[in-house]
Design an enzyme around this catalytic site. Sequence first.
Site, PDB file in Angstrom:
ATOM      1  N   ARG A   1     -20.324   8.747   6.538  1.00  0.00           N
ATOM      2  CA  ARG A   1     -19.104   7.948   6.399  1.00  0.00           C
ATOM      3  C   ARG A   1     -17.844   8.784   6.669  1.00  0.00           C
ATOM      4  O   ARG A   1     -16.922   8.327   7.333  1.00  0.00           O
ATOM      5  CB  ARG A   1     -19.051   7.390   4.961  1.00  0.00           C
ATOM      6  CG  ARG A   1     -17.976   6.350   4.746  1.00  0.00           C
ATOM      7  CD  ARG A   1     -17.833   6.010   3.258  1.00  0.00           C
ATOM      8  NE  ARG A   1     -19.097   5.716   2.629  1.00  0.00           N
ATOM      9  CZ  ARG A   1     -19.601   4.478   2.484  1.00  0.00           C
ATOM     10  NH1 ARG A   1     -18.948   3.443   2.926  1.00  0.00           N
ATOM     11  NH2 ARG A   1     -20.754   4.313   1.874  1.00  0.00           N
TER      12      ARG A   1
ATOM     13  N   CYS B   1     -21.254 -19.682   8.528  1.00  0.00           N
ATOM     14  CA  CYS B   1     -21.324 -20.768   7.553  1.00  0.00           C
ATOM     15  C   CYS B   1     -21.845 -20.322   6.195  1.00  0.00           C
ATOM     16  O   CYS B   1     -22.952 -20.683   5.789  1.00  0.00           O
ATOM     17  CB  CYS B   1     -22.147 -21.900   8.134  1.00  0.00           C
ATOM     18  SG  CYS B   1     -21.286 -22.605   9.534  1.00  0.00           S
TER      19      CYS B   1
HETATM   20  N1  LLP Z   1     -28.186  11.534   3.619  1.00  0.00           N
HETATM   21  C1  LLP Z   1     -28.997  10.595   3.109  1.00  0.00           C
HETATM   22  C2  LLP Z   1     -30.352  10.965   2.715  1.00  0.00           C
HETATM   23  C3  LLP Z   1     -28.520   9.287   2.932  1.00  0.00           C
HETATM   24  O1  LLP Z   1     -29.318   8.357   2.419  1.00  0.00           O
HETATM   25  C4  LLP Z   1     -27.197   8.956   3.322  1.00  0.00           C
HETATM   26  C5  LLP Z   1     -26.664   7.601   3.177  1.00  0.00           C
HETATM   27  C6  LLP Z   1     -26.401   9.974   3.886  1.00  0.00           C
HETATM   28  C7  LLP Z   1     -26.921  11.253   4.004  1.00  0.00           C
HETATM   29  C8  LLP Z   1     -24.985   9.736   4.355  1.00  0.00           C
HETATM   30  O2  LLP Z   1     -24.177   9.358   3.307  1.00  0.00           O
HETATM   31  P1  LLP Z   1     -22.590   9.201   3.541  1.00  0.00           P
HETATM   32  O3  LLP Z   1     -22.046  10.575   3.823  1.00  0.00           O
HETATM   33  O4  LLP Z   1     -22.391   8.317   4.691  1.00  0.00           O
HETATM   34  O5  LLP Z   1     -22.095   8.637   2.286  1.00  0.00           O
HETATM   35  N2  LLP Z   1     -24.368   1.001   4.029  1.00  0.00           N
HETATM   36  C9  LLP Z   1     -23.672   1.572   2.912  1.00  0.00           C
HETATM   37  C10 LLP Z   1     -23.910   3.061   2.806  1.00  0.00           C
HETATM   38  C11 LLP Z   1     -25.355   3.444   2.693  1.00  0.00           C
HETATM   39  C12 LLP Z   1     -25.582   4.918   2.619  1.00  0.00           C
HETATM   40  C13 LLP Z   1     -27.027   5.241   2.653  1.00  0.00           C
HETATM   41  N3  LLP Z   1     -27.346   6.642   2.677  1.00  0.00           N
HETATM   42  C14 LLP Z   1     -22.186   1.245   3.021  1.00  0.00           C
HETATM   43  O6  LLP Z   1     -21.778   0.609   3.996  1.00  0.00           O
HETATM   44  O7  LLP Z   1     -21.412   1.578   2.127  1.00  0.00           O
END
Ligand code: LLP
Length: 423
Positions: free
Chosen positions: A281, A346
């Site tokens: 992110r 919808c």
């Molecule tokens: N590493 C692992 C093992 C993970 O499961 C994730 C995210 C990351 C790294 C990266 O995390 P970040 O730096 O992006 O926070 N769809 C959701 C977020 C799901 C994150 C899942 N795992 C949303 O839109 O908020």
Amino acid sequence: MHHFHYRGGVLHAENVDLREIAARVGTPVYVYSHATIERHLKVFRDAFASRSVGLFYAVKANGNLAVLKIVAQSGTGADVVSQGEIRKAMAADIAPEKIIYSGVGKTDEDLNFAIDAGLYQVNVETEGELMRLATLAEQKKKQVAVALRVNPAIGAGGHAKITTGTEDNKFGISTADAMRLYKDAQHYPFLKTVGLAVHIGSQIHDLAPLRETFVFLRKMAEDLRAQGLPLERLDLGGGLGVFYDREEEAKAGENRVQAYAAMVLDVMHGFDAHLSFEPGRLIMANAGLLLTKVITHNPRAQKKFLIVDAAMNDLARPALYEARHEIWPVKEGAASVAYSVAGPVCESGDTFGDNFMLPEQDRGDLVCLMSAGAYGSVMSSTYNQRQLAAEVLVSGDQWAVVRPRQSYDDLIRADSLPPWLKA
Ligand code: LLP
């Protein structure tokens, strides 16, 4: 910081007028900024300048080939959670020796693929997976670098659905089991235990649970080493949050990544393991927006609905996690109307939120859902038989379509008829 700015009263992505993209590609369209992606990678890297660490971009945040190519060119590796992500990372020339494979449910086929590819590291999340990996690696007579993903029973994150580190969550191996398995794994000649991994959640602003997790992991690693077990690496996962709200961002200041890095370096001071990180992110969210057009108004008794041509199938985060993405008008103006902005799908859940203060919008005007570069397009669907949106990458004055809008023909051809319904 990102490179979406008003110039002459019109929102630009780097040097490109968003009206031009809308006119040529149509809407809804995701627009990514090359310079912003590079900048975010650099900020992360620079924050750790005093220690050599590994950076593995979490492909799940945005797996567009062009995005992955920028990641590859910057020398960054990839954190992947599926065979598809491994294949896509490799297609963008991210070397297998720079890929970490996480994920709670890897099939034998996935593991075989990973063994053959020769990845940097497989993060094993269950005892069953460890045993299967040992057998498959032995059959192939190929060594695999393995880290055990520990569930530290510490949860954090912006929403219950993106918290991963508690006993309640499906992820990782509990501490006692991980200690035992790490030792047992030494009996398998084709498993090379390289270390431990954690990831407690996503959209985390509070550094305290992260610190607690890293202290915990270091202690565990020291215990394993004290037993004479080999351990070279700690994978600290991703999870650092971004601000979806400009005011909150301004309040928090610019140095959050530096504060995170300082905390990690402090916790790991004097501990000679190689550290790796899996941010997703943080790299991509503010490097992208979703450009959409006003279809119509629907003034109701309580709310002024602005119906735009992007919907929950394009950007699922508001419907799934109650996320609020700022909405910026493409044409700058005094924010005079409070709109509730929603898509055409919808379902009442297909809304981006209420009280967006915008200049008066007419049919055909363009607005942007901001911070949509991470977990945007990758989570989209064709719900309501809507075409998957186009994606565009901007770099300076240049721009290019990096995923064409799905055609209606493709949408229809995606299904097939059984013989008895064909005649
Ligand atoms: N590493 C692992 C093992 C993970 O499961 C994730 C995210 C990351 C790294 C990266 O995390 P970040 O730096 O992006 O926070 N769809 C959701 C977020 C799901 C994150 C899942 N795992 C949303 O839109 O908020």
